[in-house]
Design a protein around this motif. Structure first.
Motif, PDB file in Angstrom:
ATOM      1  N   ARG A 178       0.745  -1.162   0.090  1.00  0.00           N
ATOM      2  CA  ARG A 178       0.034  -0.271  -0.031  1.00  0.00           C
ATOM      3  C   ARG A 178       0.806   1.381   0.280  1.00  0.00           C
ATOM      4  NH1 ARG A 178      -2.758   0.916   5.661  1.00  0.00           N
ATOM      5  NH2 ARG A 178      -3.231   2.920   5.084  1.00  0.00           N
ATOM      6  N   TYR A 179       2.155   1.107   0.476  1.00  0.00           N
ATOM      7  CA  TYR A 179       2.858   2.400   0.617  1.00  0.00           C
ATOM      8  C   TYR A 179       4.105   2.360  -0.503  1.00  0.00           C
ATOM      9  CZ  TYR A 179       0.648   3.770   4.834  1.00  0.00           C
ATOM     10  OH  TYR A 179      -0.309   4.458   5.611  1.00  0.00           O
ATOM     11  N   ARG A 180       4.243   1.176  -1.073  1.00  0.00           N
ATOM     12  CA  ARG A 180       5.008   1.545  -2.291  1.00  0.00           C
ATOM     13  C   ARG A 180       4.312   2.098  -3.619  1.00  0.00           C
ATOM     14  NH1 ARG A 180       5.989  -4.397  -2.965  1.00  0.00           N
ATOM     15  NH2 ARG A 180       5.266  -3.886  -4.966  1.00  0.00           N
ATOM     16  N   ASN A 181       4.928   2.363  -4.746  1.00  0.00           N
ATOM     17  CA  ASN A 181       4.255   2.551  -5.799  1.00  0.00           C
ATOM     18  C   ASN A 181       4.195   1.364  -6.749  1.00  0.00           C
ATOM     19  OD1 ASN A 181       3.032   4.240  -7.759  1.00  0.00           O
ATOM     20  ND2 ASN A 181       4.973   5.198  -8.236  1.00  0.00           N
ATOM     21  N   PRO A 182       3.361   0.433  -6.405  1.00  0.00           N
ATOM     22  CA  PRO A 182       3.439  -0.722  -6.986  1.00  0.00           C
ATOM     23  C   PRO A 182       3.039  -0.741  -8.395  1.00  0.00           C
ATOM     24  CG  PRO A 182       1.423  -0.634  -5.592  1.00  0.00           C
ATOM     25  CD  PRO A 182       2.213   0.534  -5.304  1.00  0.00           C
TER      26      PRO A 182
ATOM     27  N   LYS B 293      -5.935   0.492  -3.592  1.00  0.00           N
ATOM     28  CA  LYS B 293      -4.707   1.191  -4.528  1.00  0.00           C
ATOM     29  C   LYS B 293      -4.831   0.228  -5.727  1.00  0.00           C
ATOM     30  CE  LYS B 293      -0.666   3.039  -3.745  1.00  0.00           C
ATOM     31  NZ  LYS B 293       0.501   3.490  -2.728  1.00  0.00           N
ATOM     32  N   ALA B 294      -4.793  -1.020  -5.769  1.00  0.00           N
ATOM     33  CA  ALA B 294      -4.628  -1.989  -6.889  1.00  0.00           C
ATOM     34  C   ALA B 294      -5.996  -1.772  -7.899  1.00  0.00           C
ATOM     35  CB  ALA B 294      -4.551  -3.409  -6.505  1.00  0.00           C
ATOM     36  N   LYS B 295      -7.153  -1.457  -7.028  1.00  0.00           N
ATOM     37  CA  LYS B 295      -8.428  -1.294  -7.884  1.00  0.00           C
ATOM     38  C   LYS B 295      -8.400   0.074  -8.902  1.00  0.00           C
ATOM     39  CE  LYS B 295     -13.036  -2.062  -6.621  1.00  0.00           C
ATOM     40  NZ  LYS B 295     -14.244  -2.024  -5.556  1.00  0.00           N
TER      41      LYS B 295
ATOM     42  N   GLN C 190      -9.092 -13.521   6.646  1.00  0.00           N
ATOM     43  CA  GLN C 190      -9.985 -14.138   7.474  1.00  0.00           C
ATOM     44  C   GLN C 190     -11.026 -13.270   7.776  1.00  0.00           C
ATOM     45  OE1 GLN C 190     -12.429 -15.069  10.322  1.00  0.00           O
ATOM     46  NE2 GLN C 190     -10.775 -13.882  11.283  1.00  0.00           N
ATOM     47  N   SER C 191     -10.531 -12.261   8.397  1.00  0.00           N
ATOM     48  CA  SER C 191     -11.734 -11.153   8.942  1.00  0.00           C
ATOM     49  C   SER C 191     -12.200 -10.415   7.933  1.00  0.00           C
ATOM     50  CB  SER C 191     -11.170 -10.247   9.992  1.00  0.00           C
ATOM     51  OG  SER C 191      -9.959  -9.376   9.234  1.00  0.00           O
ATOM     52  N   GLY C 192     -11.807 -10.161   6.843  1.00  0.00           N
ATOM     53  CA  GLY C 192     -12.152  -9.234   5.641  1.00  0.00           C
ATOM     54  C   GLY C 192     -12.216  -8.098   5.991  1.00  0.00           C
ATOM     55  N   GLU C 193     -11.506  -7.478   7.268  1.00  0.00           N
ATOM     56  CA  GLU C 193     -11.640  -6.194   7.991  1.00  0.00           C
ATOM     57  C   GLU C 193     -10.032  -5.505   8.081  1.00  0.00           C
ATOM     58  OE1 GLU C 193     -14.265  -4.704   7.905  1.00  0.00           O
ATOM     59  OE2 GLU C 193     -15.761  -6.105   8.040  1.00  0.00           O
ATOM     60  N   THR C 194      -8.987  -6.374   7.873  1.00  0.00           N
ATOM     61  CA  THR C 194      -7.678  -5.866   7.884  1.00  0.00           C
ATOM     62  C   THR C 194      -7.554  -4.602   7.244  1.00  0.00           C
ATOM     63  OG1 THR C 194      -7.082  -8.123   8.374  1.00  0.00           O
ATOM     64  CG2 THR C 194      -5.346  -6.603   7.837  1.00  0.00           C
ATOM     65  N   ALA C 195      -7.132  -3.493   7.857  1.00  0.00           N
ATOM     66  CA  ALA C 195      -7.081  -2.207   7.526  1.00  0.00           C
ATOM     67  C   ALA C 195      -6.118  -2.199   6.159  1.00  0.00           C
ATOM     68  CB  ALA C 195      -6.613  -1.335   8.313  1.00  0.00           C
ATOM     69  N   ASP C 196      -4.866  -2.710   6.605  1.00  0.00           N
ATOM     70  CA  ASP C 196      -3.762  -2.666   5.277  1.00  0.00           C
ATOM     71  C   ASP C 196      -4.237  -3.440   4.132  1.00  0.00           C
ATOM     72  OD1 ASP C 196      -1.718  -1.191   6.811  1.00  0.00           O
ATOM     73  OD2 ASP C 196      -1.024  -2.909   7.878  1.00  0.00           O
ATOM     74  N   THR C 197      -4.780  -4.392   4.157  1.00  0.00           N
ATOM     75  CA  THR C 197      -5.418  -5.310   3.010  1.00  0.00           C
ATOM     76  C   THR C 197      -6.473  -4.387   2.349  1.00  0.00           C
ATOM     77  OG1 THR C 197      -4.846  -7.211   4.399  1.00  0.00           O
ATOM     78  CG2 THR C 197      -6.156  -7.714   2.409  1.00  0.00           C
TER      79      THR C 197
END
Ligand code: F6R
Length: 611
Positions: A334-338, A364-366, A351-358
């Motif tokens: 998320r912090y790179r310029n991928p 960003k990818a979207k 698992q949770s579907g709530e992980t902030a970084d994910t």
């Protein structure tokens, strides 16, 4: 991170909130509190577990038909009574709970201090609350209006719930970036971070979206956006049973969840895999099959244990589908310029579907046009809602903080996805395809075999429980399992553990090896077996203790190792679903032998909704 519960209706709020907080304790457990209204606010908060809060309120005025409760995982300010939520505004009328982080709180705090505000805690939450109060005072407006104005000026993530002592018929909540579910009852409403505090009372729920406000009265639910436009609440039926979130006779949720794996893996395969007909039915994959088959590259994004599942998938997808795969830590991505190219597919595992970084990494990818395929356990979670397609793992609620059954279910889903792509792409033979379908079909039975007798694993845990360090080694498909074994041990037993590719050991970690080091090998019968045997020799030659997960019938490693944990033989592509189980048990029994709270390891929380 932090659990919130709130109630408004005709019942006593306190017992509902307390029970709900106990169910949400997996989200954070360093302090807890409640706010109730009975001729003014009654706020009780305590450092420590919910049980300590419960003890501390004996004999206090707990009568109220409205209330908010919170169990905390500290971000701003150490765990203490005064930093515990709910917080009360300077005028003493408003109480608020918060899950998330207000990033611009320092500037807001300075502005408020310049106006004469004094703060009783070190939290960003109290700053936001007084900011709302200040707006209300200056604009002579309703709490709802003040909240809307405030939220347009804060950055960060939040779920907040507010009560006003002068309006004890209304709860106000808002969400951005953290989860919030409303339970709709008859003349009553419930609010919580997930559905577990709600299912006992109602199965009708509304998942609140980002930038939405909920105004709740006993018999009224109003949903609005920050622009003050009313929205139609989408009421869904909960597909969750109470038994799924209770311990069911086990000492800990972690143990229950490890033992559930034959069933959860079966549930994950059920209705999808038909080994006899040679089919895998997954509508999420089917709808995007063309894009998946033609993807120039697959990027897997995840954190922690889910990232380890992604690493196994890298080996499996590249082998079966011949598509290049990159596995990324969401927090780095998320912090790179991928570089995300046209046609790239992102597989997000959580698992949770709530992980902030994910979540942010996906966004960003979207933005760069990628297709997002989510592999998730929690239905209706934030990531489920921002993915284009996906597949649920169907492992049921995972409450123990350490991920176990969700991990094996992730491996099963990822393998089915790979097989579906490979079959459509014709990148594997029909023979291998049928073999792997049959192997997958046999995994639940083989998992049950491992769990039939766990005494040997318990004894190994007791034997090595006082080790200061541990090294976990594996190669190929079992290398990520070595990483996962090390992660489980460190988080559950607090023993320092490192996972490494077995061959890489010679490039540094071998310097650590002496008679006091426990070295765990994941050494099942696979392509890399002979190489791993050589690595075991290298450790033995330096007097390290070798404990190995081996395949049934292996007669080579047994005599070399100090201890072994045996699993049924399986194809190397499905072996990780089994080889991880003894390592999960080992960390569980080690934590128990060391007298630790395995369901709630220190400093951790289940759902990491802060970055
Ligand atoms: C470890 C563990 C964590 C999670 C990680 C990602 O046992 O549970 O490492 O795997 O926080 O969480 P999810 O999968 O919910 O995105």
């Amino acid at each position: 991170m932090c659990g919130i519960v709130a109630y408004i209706g005709h019942r006593e709020a306190y017992p509902i909130i307390l029970k709900g907080l106990k169910r949400l304790e997996y989200r954070g457990y360093d302090s807890a509190g409640v706010a109730l209204v009975n001729n003014g606010l009654n706020v009780y908060k305590k450092k420590g577990r919910v049980a300590e809060l419960e003890e501390s309120v004996v004999g206090k005025d707990l009568h109220s038909n409205i209330g908010i409760g919170h169990t905390r995982w500290a971000t701003h300010g150490e765990p203490s009574d005064r930093n515990a939520h709910p917080h009360v505004s300077a005028n003493g009328k408003l109480a608020m709970i918060h899950n998330g982080i207000i990033e611009n709180y320092a500037q807001l705090k300075k502005d408020l201090q310049n106006k004469g505000y004094q703060f009783k805690s070190d939290t960003d939450t109290e700053v936001l609350l007084n900011f709302i109060e200040d707006i209300q005072r200056n604009n002579q407006c309703t709490l709802e209006e003040a909240l809307r104005i405030a939220l347009k000026r804060v950055t960060g993530a939040y779920v907040i719930v507010l009560i006003d002592a002068e309006h004890p018929d209304t709860l106000i909540a808002a969400r951005k970036g953290s989860p919030l579910v409303i339970g709709v009852g008859k003349g009553e409403h419930f609010l919580a971070s997930d559905a577990s505090p709600i299912i006992e009372y109602t199965k009708e729920v509304v998942y609140v979206n980002d930038y939405e406000l909920a105004i709740l009265r006993g018999d009224e639910l109003i949903l609005k956006n920050l622009g003050n436009e009313k929205l139609t609440p989408y009421i869904q039926k909960l597909d969750l049973e109470l038994a799924a979130i209770e311990k069911g006779g086990y000492d800990h949720f972690m143990l229950k969840e490890i033992f559930e794996q034959p069933d959860t893996i079966f549930d994950c395969l059920r209705g999808r895999l038909d080994a006899t007909a040679g089919t895998i039915t997954m509508s999420g994959v089917q709808n995007y099959l063309e894009q998946l088959v033609n993807a120039p590259r697959i990027i897997i994004i995840a954190c922690g244990t889910s990232w380890h599942a992604g690493l196994v998938a890298e080996y499996v997808i590249e082998e079966l589908c011949r598509i290049p795969v990159e596995v990324e830590y969401a927090s780095e991505f998320r912090y790179r310029n991928p570089i995300v190219r046209k046609g790239d597919v992102i597989i997000a595992i959580s698992q949770s579907g709530e992980t902030a970084d994910t979540i942010v990494a996906i966004e960003k990818a979207k933005e760069q046009g990628a297709i997002i395929f989510g592999i998730l356990n929690v239905v209706g979670s934030s990531i489920a809602r921002i993915s284009h397609a996906g597949a649920y793992t169907h492992a049921g609620p995972e409450i123990g903080v350490a991920s176990t059954k969700a991990f094996t279910a992730q491996l099963v889903v990822l393998t089915m996805v790979a097989l579906k792509i490979a079959h459509a792409k014709k990148s594997i033979s029909e023979e291998l395809y049928s073999t792997l379908l049959k192997e997958l079909h046999e995994v639940p039975g083989k998992a049950a075999t491992i769990l039939k007798d766990t005494d040997a694993i318990k004894k190994i845990a007791e034997k090595y429980k006082d080790a200061a360090n541990a090294l976990y080694l594996g190669r190929g498909y079992n290398f990520p399992i070595a990483l996962e074994g090390a992660l489980k041990l460190k988080e559950i037993s607090y023993i320092h553990a490192e996972g490494y590719p077995a061959a890489e050991m010679k490039h540094g970690p071998i310097a650590l090896v002496d008679a006091s080091l426990s070295v765990y090998f994941v050494a099942t019968k696979d392509t890399y077996y002979e190489k791993v045997v050589s690595n075991i020799q290298e450790i033995k030659a330096r007097k390290g203790k070798v404990i190995a997960v081996i395949s049934e019938g292996d007669e080579t490693i047994g005599p070399m190792a100090d201890d072994v944990m045996i699993i049924p033989e399986a194809h190397e592509i499905v072996a990780p679903m089994l080889s991880v189980i003894p390592l999960q048990l080992l960390s569980y029994y080690t934590g128990v032998a060391r007298g630790l709270d395995v369901d709630k390891p220190r400093n951790l929380a289940k759902s990491v909704t802060v970055e």
